[in-house]
Design an enzyme around this catalytic site. Structure first.
Site, PDB file in Angstrom:
ATOM      1  N   SER A 137      39.045  51.603  50.408  1.00  0.00           N
ATOM      2  CA  SER A 137      38.213  50.433  50.126  1.00  0.00           C
ATOM      3  C   SER A 137      37.593  49.852  51.385  1.00  0.00           C
ATOM      4  O   SER A 137      38.223  49.834  52.459  1.00  0.00           O
ATOM      5  CB  SER A 137      39.084  49.363  49.465  1.00  0.00           C
ATOM      6  OG  SER A 137      38.421  48.127  49.473  1.00  0.00           O
ATOM      7  N   GLU A 186      37.484  46.906  51.883  1.00  0.00           N
ATOM      8  CA  GLU A 186      38.387  45.807  52.261  1.00  0.00           C
ATOM      9  C   GLU A 186      39.251  46.195  53.467  1.00  0.00           C
ATOM     10  O   GLU A 186      39.839  45.339  54.108  1.00  0.00           O
ATOM     11  CB  GLU A 186      39.291  45.435  51.081  1.00  0.00           C
ATOM     12  CG  GLU A 186      38.618  44.565  50.043  1.00  0.00           C
ATOM     13  CD  GLU A 186      38.405  43.120  50.491  1.00  0.00           C
ATOM     14  OE1 GLU A 186      39.351  42.508  51.008  1.00  0.00           O
ATOM     15  OE2 GLU A 186      37.281  42.622  50.326  1.00  0.00           O
ATOM     16  N   TYR A 204      45.784  43.318  49.561  1.00  0.00           N
ATOM     17  CA  TYR A 204      45.116  44.483  48.977  1.00  0.00           C
ATOM     18  C   TYR A 204      44.504  45.346  50.087  1.00  0.00           C
ATOM     19  O   TYR A 204      44.703  46.564  50.139  1.00  0.00           O
ATOM     20  CB  TYR A 204      44.021  44.023  48.001  1.00  0.00           C
ATOM     21  CG  TYR A 204      43.123  45.163  47.536  1.00  0.00           C
ATOM     22  CD1 TYR A 204      43.460  45.916  46.418  1.00  0.00           C
ATOM     23  CD2 TYR A 204      41.944  45.493  48.229  1.00  0.00           C
ATOM     24  CE1 TYR A 204      42.657  46.979  46.000  1.00  0.00           C
ATOM     25  CE2 TYR A 204      41.145  46.549  47.816  1.00  0.00           C
ATOM     26  CZ  TYR A 204      41.505  47.282  46.700  1.00  0.00           C
ATOM     27  OH  TYR A 204      40.704  48.331  46.293  1.00  0.00           O
TER      28      TYR A 204
HETATM   29  P1  NAP Z   1      40.193  49.175  37.733  1.00  0.00           P
HETATM   30  O1  NAP Z   1      39.065  49.121  36.763  1.00  0.00           O
HETATM   31  O2  NAP Z   1      40.945  47.927  38.044  1.00  0.00           O
HETATM   32  O3  NAP Z   1      41.247  50.268  37.193  1.00  0.00           O
HETATM   33  C1  NAP Z   1      42.531  50.378  37.720  1.00  0.00           C
HETATM   34  C2  NAP Z   1      43.335  51.351  36.879  1.00  0.00           C
HETATM   35  O4  NAP Z   1      44.635  51.488  37.459  1.00  0.00           O
HETATM   36  C3  NAP Z   1      43.556  50.897  35.428  1.00  0.00           C
HETATM   37  O5  NAP Z   1      43.380  52.002  34.582  1.00  0.00           O
HETATM   38  C4  NAP Z   1      45.010  50.455  35.440  1.00  0.00           C
HETATM   39  O6  NAP Z   1      45.663  50.612  34.208  1.00  0.00           O
HETATM   40  C5  NAP Z   1      45.601  51.443  36.430  1.00  0.00           C
HETATM   41  N1  NAP Z   1      46.904  51.038  36.953  1.00  0.00           N
HETATM   42  C6  NAP Z   1      47.233  49.867  37.549  1.00  0.00           C
HETATM   43  N2  NAP Z   1      48.522  49.863  37.909  1.00  0.00           N
HETATM   44  C7  NAP Z   1      49.034  51.066  37.535  1.00  0.00           C
HETATM   45  C8  NAP Z   1      50.313  51.657  37.625  1.00  0.00           C
HETATM   46  N3  NAP Z   1      51.356  51.030  38.179  1.00  0.00           N
HETATM   47  N4  NAP Z   1      50.473  52.913  37.147  1.00  0.00           N
HETATM   48  C9  NAP Z   1      49.441  53.572  36.569  1.00  0.00           C
HETATM   49  N5  NAP Z   1      48.207  53.051  36.450  1.00  0.00           N
HETATM   50  C10 NAP Z   1      48.002  51.802  36.921  1.00  0.00           C
HETATM   51  O7  NAP Z   1      39.712  49.766  39.129  1.00  0.00           O
HETATM   52  P2  NAP Z   1      38.352  50.547  39.492  1.00  0.00           P
HETATM   53  O8  NAP Z   1      37.292  49.565  39.796  1.00  0.00           O
HETATM   54  O9  NAP Z   1      38.119  51.595  38.497  1.00  0.00           O
HETATM   55  O10 NAP Z   1      38.756  51.197  40.900  1.00  0.00           O
HETATM   56  C11 NAP Z   1      39.333  52.486  40.967  1.00  0.00           C
HETATM   57  C12 NAP Z   1      39.971  52.685  42.336  1.00  0.00           C
HETATM   58  O11 NAP Z   1      38.999  52.507  43.366  1.00  0.00           O
HETATM   59  C13 NAP Z   1      41.082  51.680  42.673  1.00  0.00           C
HETATM   60  O12 NAP Z   1      42.023  52.337  43.490  1.00  0.00           O
HETATM   61  C14 NAP Z   1      40.391  50.621  43.498  1.00  0.00           C
HETATM   62  O13 NAP Z   1      41.304  49.962  44.350  1.00  0.00           O
HETATM   63  C15 NAP Z   1      39.412  51.488  44.262  1.00  0.00           C
HETATM   64  N6  NAP Z   1      38.182  50.805  44.697  1.00  0.00           N
HETATM   65  C16 NAP Z   1      37.370  50.220  43.773  1.00  0.00           C
HETATM   66  C17 NAP Z   1      36.186  49.635  44.199  1.00  0.00           C
HETATM   67  C18 NAP Z   1      35.243  48.977  43.216  1.00  0.00           C
HETATM   68  O14 NAP Z   1      34.334  48.275  43.671  1.00  0.00           O
HETATM   69  N7  NAP Z   1      35.374  49.206  41.917  1.00  0.00           N
HETATM   70  C19 NAP Z   1      35.850  49.661  45.560  1.00  0.00           C
HETATM   71  C20 NAP Z   1      36.721  50.254  46.462  1.00  0.00           C
HETATM   72  C21 NAP Z   1      37.873  50.827  46.014  1.00  0.00           C
HETATM   73  P3  NAP Z   1      45.690  49.446  33.097  1.00  0.00           P
HETATM   74  O15 NAP Z   1      44.443  49.616  32.301  1.00  0.00           O
HETATM   75  O16 NAP Z   1      46.925  49.778  32.348  1.00  0.00           O
HETATM   76  O17 NAP Z   1      45.745  48.148  33.820  1.00  0.00           O
HETATM   77  N1  GDD Z   2      36.502  37.673  41.485  1.00  0.00           N
HETATM   78  C1  GDD Z   2      35.810  36.591  41.867  1.00  0.00           C
HETATM   79  N2  GDD Z   2      35.740  35.509  41.028  1.00  0.00           N
HETATM   80  N3  GDD Z   2      35.180  36.602  43.072  1.00  0.00           N
HETATM   81  C2  GDD Z   2      34.450  35.525  43.397  1.00  0.00           C
HETATM   82  C3  GDD Z   2      34.345  34.398  42.576  1.00  0.00           C
HETATM   83  C4  GDD Z   2      35.026  34.382  41.336  1.00  0.00           C
HETATM   84  O1  GDD Z   2      34.981  33.429  40.565  1.00  0.00           O
HETATM   85  N4  GDD Z   2      33.528  33.514  43.187  1.00  0.00           N
HETATM   86  C5  GDD Z   2      33.149  34.053  44.343  1.00  0.00           C
HETATM   87  N5  GDD Z   2      33.713  35.264  44.494  1.00  0.00           N
HETATM   88  C6  GDD Z   2      33.550  36.154  45.655  1.00  0.00           C
HETATM   89  C7  GDD Z   2      34.885  36.645  46.254  1.00  0.00           C
HETATM   90  O2  GDD Z   2      35.449  35.625  47.083  1.00  0.00           O
HETATM   91  C8  GDD Z   2      34.394  37.869  47.013  1.00  0.00           C
HETATM   92  O3  GDD Z   2      33.889  37.486  48.270  1.00  0.00           O
HETATM   93  C9  GDD Z   2      33.221  38.388  46.173  1.00  0.00           C
HETATM   94  O4  GDD Z   2      32.898  37.344  45.251  1.00  0.00           O
HETATM   95  C10 GDD Z   2      33.539  39.663  45.401  1.00  0.00           C
HETATM   96  O5  GDD Z   2      34.738  39.479  44.687  1.00  0.00           O
HETATM   97  P1  GDD Z   2      35.257  40.569  43.621  1.00  0.00           P
HETATM   98  O6  GDD Z   2      34.198  40.845  42.633  1.00  0.00           O
HETATM   99  O7  GDD Z   2      36.578  40.090  43.118  1.00  0.00           O
HETATM  100  O8  GDD Z   2      35.399  41.908  44.475  1.00  0.00           O
HETATM  101  P2  GDD Z   2      36.021  42.171  45.925  1.00  0.00           P
HETATM  102  O9  GDD Z   2      34.879  42.444  46.849  1.00  0.00           O
HETATM  103  O10 GDD Z   2      37.010  41.167  46.311  1.00  0.00           O
HETATM  104  O11 GDD Z   2      36.837  43.529  45.659  1.00  0.00           O
HETATM  105  C11 GDD Z   2      36.217  44.621  44.977  1.00  0.00           C
HETATM  106  O12 GDD Z   2      35.607  45.473  45.924  1.00  0.00           O
HETATM  107  C12 GDD Z   2      36.515  46.088  46.855  1.00  0.00           C
HETATM  108  C13 GDD Z   2      35.671  46.935  47.805  1.00  0.00           C
HETATM  109  O13 GDD Z   2      35.064  46.121  48.754  1.00  0.00           O
HETATM  110  C14 GDD Z   2      37.320  45.319  44.186  1.00  0.00           C
HETATM  111  O14 GDD Z   2      36.737  46.292  43.346  1.00  0.00           O
HETATM  112  C15 GDD Z   2      38.312  46.031  45.105  1.00  0.00           C
HETATM  113  O15 GDD Z   2      39.210  46.830  44.314  1.00  0.00           O
HETATM  114  C16 GDD Z   2      37.526  46.927  46.067  1.00  0.00           C
HETATM  115  O16 GDD Z   2      38.372  47.628  46.933  1.00  0.00           O
END
Ligand code: NAP
Ligand code: GDD
Length: 382
Positions: free
Chosen positions: A127, A129, A151
């Site tokens: 990530s 992050e 995280y």
């Molecule tokens: P997501 O929608 O939150 O999906 C997470 C999945 O993990 C869900 O299917 C959840 O199952 C499963 N899970 C959670 N805890 C588990 C456990 N203990 N054992 C087995 N399964 C478990 O996440 P996503 O957005 O698809 O992201 C996929 C991956 O990319 C994650 O590793 C995330 O950290 C990483 N990532 C995402 C982003 C982004 O912007 N989307 C960016 C950077 C990295 P349940 O449905 O049962 O909760």
């Molecule tokens: N969730 C959320 N809810 N975020 C908010 C809100 C709110 O009401 N208001 C402002 N924000 C701001 C957060 O403080 C953050 O700066 C930004 O919106 C994005 O928040 P999220 O959508 O929760 O995503 P994230 O950037 O913290 O994390 C996502 O991206 C990461 C990669 O950079 C997740 O998908 C992580 O799993 C992933 O690794």
């Protein structure tokens, strides 16, 4: 040759998009894993449940035995690990669970792959992050790791452990640093989906002559590098099929603020809203529609430590994979807004048609009673 691809996290956004992508673009068998829940949440995969190339197994990242059993049973050619506690905001509240799920579990997976199926190609979802408190713009693989959340720290640990196993045991283990990616399957707590669902709801309320109910956000000035998850899963599949395993970055190379995302969503919904910005007190800032607040700012959604800005440098990956994301930030916002407006359409229109039906029923009753009354009046009872 037909391969076996094990994917964790298939109920989530990326896992379910990857299942769709592989069923459409390959001939391989896909085994998705889900954790046991009292009420299954299979919304994102229900359209594939009857596909004979797709099956489901129970596995929990927190239980090493379940990982071992699954790898022994499936003997996967690929292990794509999308499962995680992925919500940054919640990671301060559940730091140990976040670390166990996102980092410690990787040791179990990599140990099992090493012992049971060392030729298996492994993908770890890193990530942006990990970069956290960024020093340079944009960020590439050389940027120092400066996480700002439990995280982010868990994903840094994941990156290190994948590197150790790749180099010590010659495993094909990739760690890819993904910048934010979204879409119509994005969890409802993430800021983009929270915005598109709430603004779509507000649009329906206005169209139904109701007073809109506002919703609350935190830091609207945070900037992120947003892409479409459906583009990224293709990039992930390409990197898993290169000659050598290494680290990658996936991003759009552009950043926008949460406020930009809101403004664009309003534009696509034709909501003519205006900001009242209070520079001295951000909690007093609001978005107004005909002077009625539709977004207010609350401390509740601020984080103990914020990542102010992220923008990835993905040019190396574009070159190496000969790939580029197909959709722009504008297209992503439009896709999410249109989807959520349609998703809520039935709620409002069923309610509206129930309301109109009720009026017709009452009018009919009244007409019958009026006609009975008339009949009574016309009776000559003398
Ligand atoms: P997501 O929608 O939150 O999906 C997470 C999945 O993990 C869900 O299917 C959840 O199952 C499963 N899970 C959670 N805890 C588990 C456990 N203990 N054992 C087995 N399964 C478990 O996440 P996503 O957005 O698809 O992201 C996929 C991956 O990319 C994650 O590793 C995330 O950290 C990483 N990532 C995402 C982003 C982004 O912007 N989307 C960016 C950077 C990295 P349940 O449905 O049962 O909760
Ligand atoms: N969730 C959320 N809810 N975020 C908010 C809100 C709110 O009401 N208001 C402002 N924000 C701001 C957060 O403080 C953050 O700066 C930004 O919106 C994005 O928040 P999220 O959508 O929760 O995503 P994230 O950037 O913290 O994390 C996502 O991206 C990461 C990669 O950079 C997740 O998908 C992580 O799993 C992933 O690794």
């Amino acid at each position: 040759m037909i391969k076996k691809i094990l994917i964790t996290g298939v109920t989530g956004q990326d896992g379910s998009n990857m299942v769709d992508y592989l069923l459409k673009n390959t001939e391989h068998h896909i085994i998705g894993t889900v954790r046991i829940l009292s009420n299954a949440n299979h919304e994102n995969i229900k359209h594939n449940i009857n596909n004979e190339r797709f099956s489901l197994l129970y596995m929990d990242l927190l239980d090493e035995e379940s990982i071992k059993n699954t790898i022994k049973k499936v003997q996967p050619d690929y292990f794509i690990n999308f499962a995680a506690q992925s919500f940054v905001g919640e990671s301060w509240n559940q730091p140990k669970l976040t670390f166990m799920t996102n980092a410690i579990s990787l040791i179990s997976i990599l140990e099992c792959i090493k012992d049971i199926k060392p030729t298996c190609r492994f993908y770890s979802a890193g990530s942006s992050e990990e970069f956290g408190d960024v020093e340079t713009m944009p960020q590439n693989l050389n940027h120092p790791l400066k996480p700002r959340s439990p995280y982010g720290a868990s994903k840094c640990a994941a990156r290190h452990i994948v590197k150790v196993y790749r180099e010590s045991y010659n495993l094909f283990a990739i760690h890819c640093i993904l910048f934010n990616h979204e879409g119509i399957r994005r969890g409802k707590n993430f800021v983009t989906r929270k915005i598109t669902l709430n603004l779509a709801r507000i649009k329906h309320e206005i169209e139904n002559n109701a007073i809109p109910t506002p919703f609350q956000l935190g830091n609207i000035y945070a900037r992120r590098d947003w892409s479409d998850s459906e583009d990224f899963v293709e990039g992930v599949w390409l990197m898993l099929n290169q000659k050598k395993a290494k680290e990658y970055i996936l991003s759009s190379n552009k950043d926008n603020s949460v406020k930009d995302f809101i403004d664009l969503s309003c534009k696509f919904l034709n909501l003519k809203a205006k900001w009242f910005i209070d520079k001295n007190n951000p909690l007093n800032t609001k978005l107004l529609l005909h002077n009625i607040p539709i977004i207010t700012i609350s401390k509740e959604f601020y984080r103990p430590a914020e990542v102010d800005i992220l923008r990835g440098d993905c040019y190396e990956t574009y070159k190496e994979l000969n790939w580029r994301p197909s959709s722009t930030f504008q297209q992503l916002v439009k896709k999410m807004v249109d989807h959520d407006y349609k998703l809520l359409y039935n709620n409002y229109n069923i309610k509206k048609s129930e309301y109109l039906n009720k009026i017709v029923q009452l009018e009919t009753k009244i007409n019958v009673m009026l006609s009975e009354l008339n009949d009574l009046k016309n009776l000559n009872i003398n």
